[in-house]
Design a protein around this motif. Structure first.
Motif, PDB file in Angstrom:
ATOM      1  N   ALA A  17      -4.140  58.161  49.992  1.00  0.00           N
ATOM      2  CA  ALA A  17      -3.843  59.229  51.033  1.00  0.00           C
ATOM      3  C   ALA A  17      -2.217  59.011  50.829  1.00  0.00           C
ATOM      4  CB  ALA A  17      -4.892  58.647  51.851  1.00  0.00           C
ATOM      5  N   GLU A  18      -1.784  58.428  51.086  1.00  0.00           N
ATOM      6  CA  GLU A  18      -0.613  58.162  51.749  1.00  0.00           C
ATOM      7  C   GLU A  18       0.377  59.197  50.122  1.00  0.00           C
ATOM      8  OE1 GLU A  18       2.407  54.370  52.138  1.00  0.00           O
ATOM      9  OE2 GLU A  18       0.823  54.176  50.938  1.00  0.00           O
ATOM     10  N   LYS A  19       0.188  58.826  48.902  1.00  0.00           N
ATOM     11  CA  LYS A  19       0.352  59.102  47.973  1.00  0.00           C
ATOM     12  C   LYS A  19       0.690  60.674  48.073  1.00  0.00           C
ATOM     13  CE  LYS A  19       2.109  55.345  45.115  1.00  0.00           C
ATOM     14  NZ  LYS A  19       1.062  54.594  43.999  1.00  0.00           N
ATOM     15  N   VAL A  20      -0.784  61.648  48.105  1.00  0.00           N
ATOM     16  CA  VAL A  20      -1.453  62.267  48.002  1.00  0.00           C
ATOM     17  C   VAL A  20      -1.241  63.334  48.715  1.00  0.00           C
ATOM     18  CG1 VAL A  20      -3.378  62.797  48.800  1.00  0.00           C
ATOM     19  CG2 VAL A  20      -3.081  63.978  46.835  1.00  0.00           C
ATOM     20  N   THR A  21      -0.815  63.146  49.903  1.00  0.00           N
ATOM     21  CA  THR A  21      -0.149  63.601  51.225  1.00  0.00           C
ATOM     22  C   THR A  21       1.839  63.712  50.782  1.00  0.00           C
ATOM     23  OG1 THR A  21      -0.145  61.856  52.270  1.00  0.00           O
ATOM     24  CG2 THR A  21      -1.805  63.279  52.630  1.00  0.00           C
ATOM     25  N   GLY A  22       1.736  63.429  50.045  1.00  0.00           N
ATOM     26  CA  GLY A  22       3.423  63.305  50.240  1.00  0.00           C
ATOM     27  C   GLY A  22       4.181  61.983  50.491  1.00  0.00           C
ATOM     28  N   ALA A  23       3.278  61.521  51.506  1.00  0.00           N
ATOM     29  CA  ALA A  23       4.025  60.967  52.614  1.00  0.00           C
ATOM     30  C   ALA A  23       4.583  59.580  52.105  1.00  0.00           C
ATOM     31  CB  ALA A  23       2.813  60.471  53.909  1.00  0.00           C
ATOM     32  N   ALA A  24       4.037  59.066  50.615  1.00  0.00           N
ATOM     33  CA  ALA A  24       3.946  57.809  50.304  1.00  0.00           C
ATOM     34  C   ALA A  24       6.252  57.604  50.356  1.00  0.00           C
ATOM     35  CB  ALA A  24       3.978  57.671  49.212  1.00  0.00           C
ATOM     36  N   ARG A  25       6.230  56.903  50.427  1.00  0.00           N
ATOM     37  CA  ARG A  25       8.005  56.765  50.560  1.00  0.00           C
ATOM     38  C   ARG A  25       8.856  56.312  49.181  1.00  0.00           C
ATOM     39  NH1 ARG A  25      11.343  59.557  54.286  1.00  0.00           N
ATOM     40  NH2 ARG A  25       9.926  60.062  56.873  1.00  0.00           N
ATOM     41  N   VAL A 242      15.626  41.877  48.559  1.00  0.00           N
ATOM     42  CA  VAL A 242      15.799  43.550  47.661  1.00  0.00           C
ATOM     43  C   VAL A 242      14.468  43.215  48.371  1.00  0.00           C
ATOM     44  CG1 VAL A 242      14.802  44.489  45.790  1.00  0.00           C
ATOM     45  CG2 VAL A 242      16.630  42.622  46.177  1.00  0.00           C
ATOM     46  N   ILE A 243      14.494  44.760  48.400  1.00  0.00           N
ATOM     47  CA  ILE A 243      12.905  45.551  48.940  1.00  0.00           C
ATOM     48  C   ILE A 243      12.931  46.240  48.733  1.00  0.00           C
ATOM     49  CG2 ILE A 243      11.723  46.986  50.813  1.00  0.00           C
ATOM     50  CD1 ILE A 243      14.469  45.711  53.126  1.00  0.00           C
ATOM     51  N   GLY A 244      11.336  46.510  48.225  1.00  0.00           N
ATOM     52  CA  GLY A 244      10.391  47.622  47.162  1.00  0.00           C
ATOM     53  C   GLY A 244       9.425  48.357  47.588  1.00  0.00           C
ATOM     54  N   PRO A 245      10.133  49.427  47.811  1.00  0.00           N
ATOM     55  CA  PRO A 245       9.179  50.581  48.290  1.00  0.00           C
ATOM     56  C   PRO A 245       8.379  51.080  47.339  1.00  0.00           C
ATOM     57  CG  PRO A 245      11.508  51.490  48.646  1.00  0.00           C
ATOM     58  CD  PRO A 245      11.216  50.460  47.846  1.00  0.00           C
ATOM     59  N   TYR A 246       7.052  51.731  47.589  1.00  0.00           N
ATOM     60  CA  TYR A 246       6.480  52.777  45.862  1.00  0.00           C
ATOM     61  C   TYR A 246       7.699  52.591  44.748  1.00  0.00           C
ATOM     62  CZ  TYR A 246       2.059  52.803  48.736  1.00  0.00           C
ATOM     63  OH  TYR A 246       1.238  52.069  49.291  1.00  0.00           O
ATOM     64  N   VAL A 247       7.243  52.531  43.340  1.00  0.00           N
ATOM     65  CA  VAL A 247       7.978  52.805  42.583  1.00  0.00           C
ATOM     66  C   VAL A 247       6.814  53.711  42.111  1.00  0.00           C
ATOM     67  CG1 VAL A 247       8.699  52.080  40.569  1.00  0.00           C
ATOM     68  CG2 VAL A 247       8.278  50.441  42.113  1.00  0.00           C
ATOM     69  N   GLY A 248       8.126  54.774  41.702  1.00  0.00           N
ATOM     70  CA  GLY A 248       7.500  56.119  40.585  1.00  0.00           C
ATOM     71  C   GLY A 248       7.248  56.520  39.377  1.00  0.00           C
ATOM     72  N   GLY A 249       5.995  54.860  38.958  1.00  0.00           N
ATOM     73  CA  GLY A 249       6.409  54.709  37.332  1.00  0.00           C
ATOM     74  C   GLY A 249       7.578  53.572  37.055  1.00  0.00           C
ATOM     75  N   GLY A 250       6.909  52.996  36.256  1.00  0.00           N
ATOM     76  CA  GLY A 250       8.496  52.275  36.057  1.00  0.00           C
ATOM     77  C   GLY A 250       8.036  51.832  34.074  1.00  0.00           C
ATOM     78  N   PHE A 251       7.079  51.008  33.332  1.00  0.00           N
ATOM     79  CA  PHE A 251       6.436  51.318  32.088  1.00  0.00           C
ATOM     80  C   PHE A 251       7.872  50.240  31.514  1.00  0.00           C
ATOM     81  CE2 PHE A 251       6.167  55.861  33.885  1.00  0.00           C
ATOM     82  CZ  PHE A 251       4.307  55.687  33.746  1.00  0.00           C
TER      83      PHE A 251
ATOM     84  N   GLY B  36       8.654  65.215  50.405  1.00  0.00           N
ATOM     85  CA  GLY B  36       6.579  65.084  48.996  1.00  0.00           C
ATOM     86  C   GLY B  36       7.147  65.438  48.152  1.00  0.00           C
ATOM     87  N   ALA B  37       8.016  66.888  48.581  1.00  0.00           N
ATOM     88  CA  ALA B  37       8.954  67.491  47.111  1.00  0.00           C
ATOM     89  C   ALA B  37       9.446  66.380  46.437  1.00  0.00           C
ATOM     90  CB  ALA B  37       9.255  68.782  47.093  1.00  0.00           C
ATOM     91  N   LYS B  38       9.495  66.229  45.534  1.00  0.00           N
ATOM     92  CA  LYS B  38      10.529  65.867  44.974  1.00  0.00           C
ATOM     93  C   LYS B  38      11.673  65.607  43.944  1.00  0.00           C
ATOM     94  CE  LYS B  38       8.107  61.950  46.455  1.00  0.00           C
ATOM     95  NZ  LYS B  38       8.295  61.877  47.745  1.00  0.00           N
ATOM     96  N   GLU B  39      11.992  65.656  43.601  1.00  0.00           N
ATOM     97  CA  GLU B  39      13.791  65.499  42.393  1.00  0.00           C
ATOM     98  C   GLU B  39      13.231  64.402  41.092  1.00  0.00           C
ATOM     99  OE1 GLU B  39      17.095  66.275  43.262  1.00  0.00           O
ATOM    100  OE2 GLU B  39      18.350  66.842  41.333  1.00  0.00           O
ATOM    101  N   GLY B  40      12.845  65.271  39.895  1.00  0.00           N
ATOM    102  CA  GLY B  40      12.826  64.879  38.609  1.00  0.00           C
ATOM    103  C   GLY B  40      13.663  64.846  38.369  1.00  0.00           C
TER     104      GLY B  40
END
Lengths: 782, 163
Positions: A17-25, A242-251, B36-40
């Motif tokens: 829900a957080e991610k699909v609404t753009g609320a996730a930081r 070190v504070i870790g918010p959500y990570v937008g992909g790591g791999f 919500g809009a991100k810069e990639g």
């Protein structure tokens, strides 16, 4: 006693829900009052001595708060080998290395200031060719290598460019080749590639008036980052946060310590002011970790009946300017060098080689995608040479109960046979042998290919996990862990494990964001180890909390502890289930019938270290248990080859993995789906291209393509085998990285079945395939 | 040079003074705190910054704030009503069609743009609509399924209203 309310259940992700609404930081979304913006000046040479840096004009620009260079922080840092500084000191070692950093009131001012910094270089001959780099007398990228601090599991060769030489010596290699009826030898190559998470690296650093350094980072490794920073700064660990918010992909690209280090000297100069750095896409391509290139020679001895007698494997890793993390990739690729096969006599040499290229590091698969590219094509080709079906040749040589792998470890019930058979069944495998032949006038041809894989978590033997479970007044639950949510679904699966084990509703569990000051310790979110290792810690913490609730309830109901159970957040007497209260009754202790209190707030703790992993023999690589566990898998593909253009379309993929126990079938399947598409992308499209001077030529999505929605298979079948992992949570083991490993060789094998050609260097671009087809046609005419 | 601009963002009228070179993405993120809009990539290559301008999906990193003067801008924050998610968002959640989530707002907005102009797209049209949105995690199939399901369910609603 463990319940199974949430095992094997595809609950909705708790971050959805957080991610699909753009609320996730994410780290780059964070903003603080008075925040400064950082920009780095990067080297325009692959190898050069820094003669002079003049920062005066930059410093004088209004709005600039600090300018730093290598001299401001010359301490070396690194995860396994301390060979790296945040900014180049005296010498630059790749095109793009950070030379100076600026902090300013706006990004525009920081960029302008970076342009005003004057650097005078004296160019040195760049070491760009792997074959040249290993020759005696080669120009050295790190002449002081022998003075660097390095972990005990690594073996640099002084006065060379080799920062690690990993060896396997198993059985009698000469005897093995003497017994062979056929010896088959080929070279294979894997280019540099990029992880390409859609979120570029981002970090904010603050050095406050309490002498404490706080970093908000897009990181897979908050605790490892704290560890490396603490050591290099000489700070106690309670002065690094070190504070870790959500990570937008790591791999893998956001493991360890990376671009965050460049903020440290800036933060030191701008006391009490947060500074933000967000990588540009160009920097993301070149100046974060990249996957190392690898050139290898594989030689196999085989009997007429298909049995392997010996294997000699030499791998040379184009590891780039710093190999602080890369040394372990070369080690992992070495100890897994038998793949899924039982080979009695082995000789493996895996060399980590410094070059003047971007910094090699971990990428999903960690060396296994690279060595399996070679091994799984090699066995396929041997099958055709012998006139044996490739699936059958694999069957003949597969590891089974009691087999040994490269390290001599005796294996118990490896799940590979089930994976292979199921993948073959799902793709509709029909026996083949010999190369495909394209008839005259044929424009498109379809064929199938298959490949197997195995991988173990590549980590220190004592890599630890922990978890803390806190019950709130209302019966909701906090789970504190140090494992990060990168998209793989760990927060969901760990919450499921907790709900299952404690007896609470999954919806009532909240996983706390990571903060090294408050979260339970975790080594790193890497190595496909979180479900396995952190999962065990969560089970232990949940059991501890559960025990406390049971004790409170036993007092409350006046029955023995054994007569109490918890389900769906309700606590009840088993022999009289009508006696039932909500778990919140016991969250903070319990009030007894006489109104006296007992117990206290429920806090559960759990830890885990995989036991019994021993060091490998430094000469032979042999060990009874070198790693925590092995995950096996097999993938089969069906491709369509456009004969006129060389373009490969992957039509269908069947992917089967031995997950031990699938805790969430949806997140497990989504890992496989994403991994397969990443595998296709790497197989067909991806390659970092360098100029003759070592400059990266394609640091953009225009010039470096990754798979889009238009590039996916029509059909992707995912299945799991469940051979329990003895020490895994409910028998589970990791699959996150494994899923992209066998895709490229499976495609390559299908290409051979389609057209009788092999492209032994990744990627299998239309152009390469086209020329290989031309070559085959002209060879057949000769 | 400073310009006074007026636009509707998620239904609210916004008036601001901006420099000529400010990108719409920065205006939304830095001035309005709509993150919500991100810069990639910053070059219109990845689609993470997709928003709707007058109903059309645009890469907000390639549009200047002044170019949006007088227009209607819709970002992911403007979707749904109150606590209710937009049907596309709900379908993405239900289909587990997100992982790290960084590309998700952009994909949601591309899908929204598609469904606004075409309530009954084919699978190929869905693929085309999101082919400018790069995703490294999901492998796309579930995302496509999720969008297809929304169009299918809006179909059945239409049928329902006709009866």
């Amino acid at each position: 006693m463990a319940r199974e309310d949430y095992l094997g259940v595809g609950v909705i992700r708790n971050d959805a829900a957080e991610k699909v609404t753009g609320a996730a930081r994410y780290a780059g979304d964070l903003k603080f009052a008075g925040m400064l913006y950082a920009k780095l000046l990067r080297s325009k040479h692959a190898h050069a001595r820094i003669v002079r840096i003049d920062t005066r004009k930059a410093q004088d620009l209004p709005g600039v708060k600090a300018v730093v260079t290598g001299k401001d922080f010359p301490n070396r840092m690194g995860l396994y080998l301390k060979d790296r500084t945040p900014y180049a000191v005296d010498k630059v070692r790749y095109y793009g290395e950070a030379v100076a950093g600026v902090a300013a009131e706006s990004l525009e001012i920081a960029e302008e200031a970076a342009r005003l910094i004057e650097v005078e270089y004296e160019e040195l001959p760049p070491v760009l060719d792997l074959r040249e780099a290993i020759k005696p007398g080669a120009c050295l990228v790190h002449p002081d290598l022998d003075t660097y601090e390095i972990g005990a599991a690594f073996f640099p060769i002084p006065n060379t460019n080799i920062s690690n030489h990993f060896r396997v010596r198993k059985g009698d290699i000469e005897k093995g080749f003497a017994e062979a009826d056929l010896v088959f030898e080929r070279e294979y190559y894997v280019p540099h590639i990029q992880h390409s998470p859609i979120e570029p690296h981002a970090a904010i650093a603050l050095y406050d008036r309490n002498d404490k350094l706080t970093i908000w980072a897009s990181s897979q490794s908050p605790f490892a980052m704290r560890n490396i920073l603490s050591h290099s700064l000489g700070f106690p660990m309670n002065k690094v946060r070190v504070i870790g918010p959500y990570v937008g992909g790591g791999f893998g690209g956001k493991a360890g310590l990376n671009v965050e280090a460049t903020l440290v000297p800036l933060a030191m100069k701008c006391r009490n002011v947060p500074i933000r750095l967000v990588c540009t896409r160009e920097e993301e391509f070149r100046d974060t970790f990249v996957r190392q290139g690898m050139l290898c020679r594989l030689k196999t001895g085989v009997k007429h009946d298909g049995r392997f007698t010996a294997q000699e494997f030499e791998m040379y890793w184009d590891a780039g300017a710093y190999t602080e993390y890369g040394v372990n990739v070369t080690r992992a690729a070495g100890y897994s060098s038998s793949g899924v096969y039982d080979i009695p006599n082995m000789k493996t040499d895996s060399y980590c080689v410094y070059t003047n290229k971007p910094v090699g590091g971990p990428l999903r698969g960690f060396g296994h995608s690279e060595n399996h590219w070679a091994m799984e094509q090699h066995i396929d080709q041997i099958a055709h040479e012998l006139g044996i079906d490739p699936v059958q040749l694999r069957r003949i040589n597969l590891q089974r109960d009691g087999s040994t792998n490269a390290t001599g470890q005796v294996l118990r019930n490896p799940g590979i046979e089930q994976c292979l058979e199921r993948a073959a069944e799902l793709i509709g495998w029909q026996e083949v042998s010999g190369p495909g032949v394209i008839g005259p006038g044929v424009k498109k041809v379809r064929a199938k290919g298959i490949a197997c894989m195995t991988k173990a978590p590549a980590m220190p033997n004592d890599a630890a996990s922990s978890a803390i479970v806190k019950l709130n007044d209302d019966g909701t639950v906090y789970l504190s862990i140090g494992a990060q949510e990168l998209g793989q679904g760990s927060f969901t699966v760990l919450a499921q494990i907790l709900a299952n084990e404690l007896g609470v509703r999954y919806e009532d569990v909240r996983v706390q964001p990571i903060d090294t000051d408050y979260s339970a310790y975790e080594w790193q979110t890497v190595a496909s180890r979180i479900t396995y290792s952190c999962g065990r810690a969560v089970i232990a913490a949940a059991k501890d909390a559960r025990h406390q609730v049971l004790e409170h309830a036993a007092r409350y109901f006046g029955v023995p502890v054994e007569d109490i159970d918890i389900a769906e957040s309700k606590v009840f007497v088993k022999s009289d289930p009508e006696r039932c209260v909500h778990i919140s009754t016991f969250s903070l202790g319990v009030t007894l019938p006489d109104f006296s209190g007992y117990g206290g707030p429920v806090v559960g703790r759990g830890t885990f270290i995989p036991e019994g992993i021993t060091a490998m023999n430094p000469e032979t690589g042999q060990s009874e248990k070198p790693v925590a566990n092995w995950t096996y898998g097999a993938q089969a593909v069906e491709i369509e080859l456009d004969v006129e253009t060389g373009k490969i379309d992957v039509l269908k993929v069947a992917a089967v993995y031995d997950a031990g126990r699938v805790i969430n079938p949806v997140t497990a399947a989504t890992q496989v789906e994403g991994g397969v598409v990443q595998g296709i992308s790497i197989g067909l499209l991806e390659e970092m291209k360098f100029s003759e001077q070592g400059k990266l030529l394609n640091p953009s999505y225009v010039d470096y393509k990754i798979s889009t929605a238009a590039d996916i298979p029509d059909e992707l079948l995912v299945d799991f085998v469940e051979v329990p992992q003895e020490d895994g949570p409910y028998g589970a083991r990791g699959i996150g990285e494994h899923v992209m490993v066998p895709t490229p060789p499976a495609i390559a094998n299908a290409l051979y079945h389609a057209a009788g050609i092999r492209v032994r260097t990744l990627p299998m671009t239309s152009e390469k395939v086209y020329w290989a087809l031309k070559e085959r046609v002209s060879a057949s005419l000769r | 040079m400073l310009h006074t601009i007026k636009m509707t963002v998620n239904g609210e009228l916004v008036k601001a003074e901006v420099f000529s070179q400010m990108r719409l993405l920065d205006f939304l993120r830095e001035e309005l705190d709509l993150i919500g809009a991100k810069e990639g990539c910053g070059k219109g290559e990845c689609g993470a910054c997709t928003v709707l301008v007058d109903g059309e999906p645009v890469n907000s990193c390639l549009m200047l704030a002044v170019e949006a003067d007088g227009k209607e801008v819709l970002t992911v924050e403007g979707l749904g009503e109150g606590d209710r998610l937009d049907a596309i968002q709900q379908s993405i959640v239900d289909n587990s069609a997100l992982q790290c989530g960084y590309c998700t707002p952009g994909i949601v907005m591309s899908a929204k743009g598609l469904l606004l102009r075409n309530t009954n797209p084919t699978r190929d049209e869905v693929v085309e609509a999101i082919s400018g949105n790069l995703c490294r995690c999901t492998g796309y199939a579930r995302v496509i399924d999720a969008i297809m399901q929304v169009s299918a369910s809006s179909d059945s609603q239409d049928e329902g209203s006709e009866r």
